[in-house]
Scaffold this motif. Structure first.
Motif, short mmCIF file in Angstrom:
data_model
loop_
_atom_site.label_atom_id
_atom_site.label_comp_id
_atom_site.label_asym_id
_atom_site.label_seq_id
_atom_site.Cartn_x
_atom_site.Cartn_y
_atom_site.Cartn_z
N LEU A 86 -7.03 41.67 8.86
CA LEU A 86 -7.70 42.22 10.06
C LEU A 86 -9.08 42.78 9.69
CD1 LEU A 86 -7.20 43.04 13.12
CD2 LEU A 86 -6.61 45.29 12.22
N PHE A 87 -9.10 43.62 8.65
CA PHE A 87 -10.37 44.25 8.28
C PHE A 87 -11.32 43.26 7.60
CE2 PHE A 87 -7.92 48.42 8.46
CZ PHE A 87 -8.44 48.74 9.71
N SER A 88 -10.77 42.14 7.09
CA SER A 88 -11.63 41.08 6.56
C SER A 88 -12.09 40.14 7.68
CB SER A 88 -10.88 40.25 5.52
OG SER A 88 -10.35 41.04 4.52
N LYS A 89 -11.66 40.46 8.91
CA LYS A 89 -12.03 39.69 10.11
C LYS A 89 -11.62 38.22 10.02
CE LYS A 89 -15.65 42.85 11.48
NZ LYS A 89 -16.84 43.09 12.20
N LYS A 90 -10.44 38.00 9.41
CA LYS A 90 -9.93 36.62 9.32
C LYS A 90 -9.40 36.18 10.69
CE LYS A 90 -8.56 36.09 4.54
NZ LYS A 90 -7.45 35.98 3.59
N LEU A 91 -9.55 34.89 10.96
CA LEU A 91 -9.03 34.34 12.22
C LEU A 91 -7.50 34.39 12.20
CD1 LEU A 91 -9.96 32.83 14.82
CD2 LEU A 91 -9.60 30.70 13.55
N SER A 92 -6.93 33.95 11.11
CA SER A 92 -5.47 33.99 10.98
C SER A 92 -5.09 33.93 9.52
CB SER A 92 -4.82 32.83 11.76
OG SER A 92 -5.39 31.61 11.39
N THR A 93 -3.89 34.38 9.24
CA THR A 93 -3.41 34.35 7.86
C THR A 93 -1.91 34.15 7.83
OG1 THR A 93 -3.56 35.45 5.72
CG2 THR A 93 -3.03 36.85 7.59
N ILE A 94 -1.45 33.48 6.80
CA ILE A 94 -0.01 33.28 6.59
C ILE A 94 0.38 34.14 5.40
CG2 ILE A 94 1.77 31.59 5.91
CD1 ILE A 94 -0.07 29.43 7.23
N ALA A 95 1.45 34.91 5.54
CA ALA A 95 1.85 35.84 4.48
C ALA A 95 2.55 35.09 3.34
CB ALA A 95 2.78 36.91 5.03
N GLY A 96 1.99 35.16 2.13
CA GLY A 96 2.66 34.61 0.95
C GLY A 96 2.28 33.17 0.65
N LEU A 97 2.17 32.87 -0.65
CA LEU A 97 1.71 31.55 -1.09
C LEU A 97 2.70 30.43 -0.71
CD1 LEU A 97 -0.46 29.94 -2.59
CD2 LEU A 97 0.81 30.35 -4.71
N THR A 98 3.99 30.68 -0.92
CA THR A 98 4.98 29.63 -0.60
C THR A 98 4.93 29.30 0.89
OG1 THR A 98 6.37 30.59 -2.30
CG2 THR A 98 7.42 28.99 -0.86
N ASN A 99 4.83 30.34 1.71
CA ASN A 99 4.75 30.12 3.16
C ASN A 99 3.48 29.36 3.53
OD1 ASN A 99 7.16 31.48 3.74
ND2 ASN A 99 6.14 33.46 3.72
N LYS A 100 2.39 29.69 2.85
CA LYS A 100 1.12 28.98 3.11
C LYS A 100 1.27 27.49 2.80
CE LYS A 100 -2.59 32.36 2.36
NZ LYS A 100 -2.05 33.68 2.07
N ILE A 101 1.85 27.21 1.63
CA ILE A 101 1.99 25.81 1.20
C ILE A 101 2.87 25.04 2.19
CG2 ILE A 101 2.97 24.31 -0.59
CD1 ILE A 101 2.07 26.52 -2.63
N LEU A 102 3.98 25.67 2.61
CA LEU A 102 4.88 25.01 3.56
C LEU A 102 4.17 24.70 4.88
CD1 LEU A 102 8.27 26.92 3.09
CD2 LEU A 102 7.85 24.47 2.70
N ALA A 103 3.42 25.70 5.38
CA ALA A 103 2.75 25.52 6.67
C ALA A 103 1.64 24.47 6.56
CB ALA A 103 2.19 26.85 7.16
N TRP A 104 0.89 24.53 5.48
CA TRP A 104 -0.22 23.58 5.33
C TRP A 104 0.28 22.16 5.13
CZ3 TRP A 104 -3.25 27.08 1.39
CH2 TRP A 104 -3.90 28.11 2.11
N SER A 105 1.40 22.01 4.38
CA SER A 105 1.89 20.65 4.10
C SER A 105 2.31 19.94 5.39
CB SER A 105 3.06 20.69 3.11
OG SER A 105 4.12 21.43 3.67
N ASN A 106 2.67 20.71 6.41
CA ASN A 106 3.03 20.12 7.71
C ASN A 106 1.91 19.29 8.31
OD1 ASN A 106 5.44 21.36 7.68
ND2 ASN A 106 4.84 23.07 8.99
N ARG A 107 0.69 19.71 7.99
CA ARG A 107 -0.46 19.05 8.63
C ARG A 107 -0.59 17.59 8.23
NH1 ARG A 107 -5.35 23.43 8.16
NH2 ARG A 107 -4.23 25.17 9.06
N PHE A 108 -0.08 17.27 7.04
CA PHE A 108 -0.30 15.93 6.51
C PHE A 108 0.92 15.03 6.67
CE2 PHE A 108 -2.83 19.06 4.14
CZ PHE A 108 -4.09 18.66 4.59
#
Ligand SMILES: NC(=O)c1ccc[n+]([C@@H]2O[C@H](COP(=O)([O-])OP(=O)(O)OC[C@H]3O[C@@H](n4cnc5c(N)ncnc54)[C@H](OP(=O)(O)O)[C@@H]3O)[C@@H](O)[C@H]2O)c1
Length: 263
Positions: free
Chosen positions: A224-246
């Motif tokens: 929030l304070f870094s003014k990010k548009l959105s963030t996913i908590a945790g590396l494993t969760n990020k990888i899972l969510a991103w892999s869906n795109r492909f």
């Protein structure tokens, strides 16, 4: 920065919301804490206050009820409480085959996860736009990133939260107001009790795999304070969510079914 600043947190009686309350209080913010349970909110207030001069207001409110967001906003106005930061954290999930779930409870979930969040963003966001300052943190879920059988309606509410939040962020950025969407994955809170999954020891949602609620809240505040548009908590969760795109959508839905059927 936090002197005389106020943060309103929904779902502050436990889980991730309670951790948000602790973090913002430790940074010097005044708090407005919302949940359905006055007693639990009172206990949170007493546990935090500890002789500090910061104020903590508690407003019991069932945000799954019709007009509850408007009533909460009116109550804040009447009490001259104007949040500089709005944290839309309250939410719950329901696990199971959609056709077997209680229709009225699914409607309550949609009212809480979607309607109240949207109205609170509109009402408090309008004031922030006028003041040309403010922050909104909306809590979605990694479920937002793919169709999720057996968590179908819940995950779809979170897809709404993610898309709505990112769109609102682009609208409000012209007025100095930041909107950030936090997507936690499995986090160790009462969420699993209420959703009907329970404290499972094995599988995708096993207790040992869940993230710590404090860590998730810290990541949200930092984003929030870094003014990010959105963030996913945790590396494993990020990888899972991103892999869906492909991957093809049918494959993602099928894999999601396997993971979610007997979590
Ligand atoms: N834990 C996870 O694995 C996980 C994963 C992804 C996303 N999330 C999201 O994270 C957010 C916080 O969940 P949590 O994990 O911290 O769950 P939690 O421990 O069950 O906390 C939920 C909070 O929301 C409040 N709440 C529930 N229904 C409400 C209502 N109708 N009106 C007002 N407040 C209500 C609860 O308070 P009362 O019961 O006192 O009303 C509680 O303070 C939710 O939006 C959830 O969807 C959680």
């Amino acid at each position: 920065m936090s002197e005389n600043q106020t943060v309103l947190i929904t779902g502050a009686s436990g889980g991730i919301g309670l951790e948000f309350a602790k973090i913002f209080f430790s940074k010097g913010y005044n708090l407005i804490l919302i949940s359905r349970d006055r007693q639990k909110l009172q206990e949170v207030k007493e546990s935090l206050t500890n002789g500090s001069s910061q104020s903590i207001a508690i407003i019991p409110c069932d945000l799954s009820q019709d007009k509850s967001a408007q009533n909460l906003y009116n109550q804040c106005k009447a009490d001259e409480l104007a949040p500089d930061i709005l944290v839309n954290n309250a939410g719950f999930g329901m696990h199971g085959e959609h056709v077997d779930l209680s229709v009225s409870e699914v409607e309550n979930m949609i009212n809480l996860n979607i309607l109240s969040l949207t109205s609170l963003c509109g009402l408090f966001g309008r004031d922030m736009k006028k003041r040309k300052s403010g922050f909104i943190l909306n809590v979605a879920s990694t479920g937002a990133y793919q169709p999720t059988p057996y968590h179908g309606a819940y995950a779809a509410t979170k897809s709404y939260v993610l898309n709505f939040s990112e769109a609102l962020a682009k609208e409000l950025e012209d007025y100095g107001v930041t909107v950030t969407c936090l997507s936690p994955g499995a986090t160790d809170t009462d969420f699993f009790i209420r959703s009907g999954i329970g404290d499972v020891m094995t599988g995708f949602f096993a207790k040992k795999r869940r993230m710590d609620a404090k860590k998730v809240a810290e990541l949200g505040v930092s984003a929030l304070f870094s003014k990010k548009l959105s963030t996913i908590a945790g590396l494993t969760n990020k990888i899972l969510a991103w892999s869906n795109r492909f991957a093809p959508r049918a494959m993602v839905a099928g894999l999601s079914k396997i993971l979610m059927k007997n979590p």
